[in-house]
Write a protein that holds these residues in place. Structure first.
Motif, PDB file in Angstrom:
ATOM      1  N   GLY A 137       0.784  -1.222   0.000  1.00 55.76           N
ATOM      2  CA  GLY A 137       0.000   0.000   0.000  1.00 55.76           C
ATOM      3  C   GLY A 137       0.821   1.279   0.000  1.00 55.76           C
ATOM      4  N   LYS A 138       2.106   1.170   0.285  1.00 46.70           N
ATOM      5  CA  LYS A 138       2.976   2.350   0.300  1.00 46.70           C
ATOM      6  C   LYS A 138       3.329   2.730  -1.141  1.00 46.70           C
ATOM      7  CE  LYS A 138       7.540   3.829   1.751  1.00 46.70           C
ATOM      8  NZ  LYS A 138       8.855   3.353   2.157  1.00 46.70           N
ATOM      9  N   SER A 139       3.441   4.020  -1.401  1.00 44.20           N
ATOM     10  CA  SER A 139       3.863   4.468  -2.727  1.00 44.20           C
ATOM     11  C   SER A 139       5.247   3.901  -3.021  1.00 44.20           C
ATOM     12  CB  SER A 139       3.905   5.992  -2.758  1.00 44.20           C
ATOM     13  OG  SER A 139       4.274   6.447  -4.030  1.00 44.20           O
ATOM     14  N   ALA A 140       5.418   3.356  -4.218  1.00 50.45           N
ATOM     15  CA  ALA A 140       6.694   2.742  -4.583  1.00 50.45           C
ATOM     16  C   ALA A 140       7.810   3.775  -4.516  1.00 50.45           C
ATOM     17  CB  ALA A 140       6.617   2.131  -5.973  1.00 50.45           C
ATOM     18  N   GLU A 141       8.914   3.391  -3.903  1.00 52.62           N
ATOM     19  CA  GLU A 141      10.050   4.298  -3.746  1.00 52.62           C
ATOM     20  C   GLU A 141      10.677   4.651  -5.089  1.00 52.62           C
ATOM     21  OE1 GLU A 141      14.401   4.059  -1.687  1.00 52.62           O
ATOM     22  OE2 GLU A 141      12.713   3.268  -0.552  1.00 52.62           O
TER      23      GLU A 141
END
Length: 89
Positions: free
Chosen positions: A45-49
Motif C-alpha cells: 500500500g505504500k507508494s513505490a520508492e
C-alpha cells in the motif's frame, strides 16, 4: 484503509511492433502511461520508492507492456515468479 482502484488503458495499434526492449514505435508514445505504482512488498500500500511507468499496446497478435524507468534510476528490477496475482484483493 481501502485502496483507490486504478485503471490502465491499452492503446490499439496496427503498426509493426519490434520486441527489442526499446520504445521507438510512435504508437508507444501515444499510449497513456500507467503511473503511481504502490508496493506489495515489503510495505503493502505504500507508494513505490522507485517509480516507473508502463505503456500498454495491443494488436491482433498480442499485448505489449512497455515498462520505463526514469533515466536517473539504474536499478535492475526482478520478478522472481508469477505465483502471486498482484491485482486481486
Amino acid at each position: 484503509m481501502a485502496q483507490e482502484k486504478k485503471v490502465s488503458i491499452a492503446f490499439r495499434t496496427s503498426a509493426s511492433i519490434e520486441i527489442d526492449g526499446l520504445l521507438r514505435e510512435p504508437a508507444g508514445q501515444l499510449a497513456e502511461p500507467a503511473i503511481d505504482f504502490i508496493e506489495q512488498k515489503p510495505s503493502p500500500g505504500k507508494s513505490a520508492e522507485n517509480q516507473a511507468w508502463v505503456r500498454v499496446l495491443f494488436d491482433d497478435s498480442g499485448i505489449y507492456n512497455l515498462p520505463i524507468s526514469p533515466s536517473s534510476l539504474h536499478i535492475q528490477h526482478l520478478i522472481p515468479n508469477l505465483r502471486v496475482d498482484y491485482l486481486t484483493s
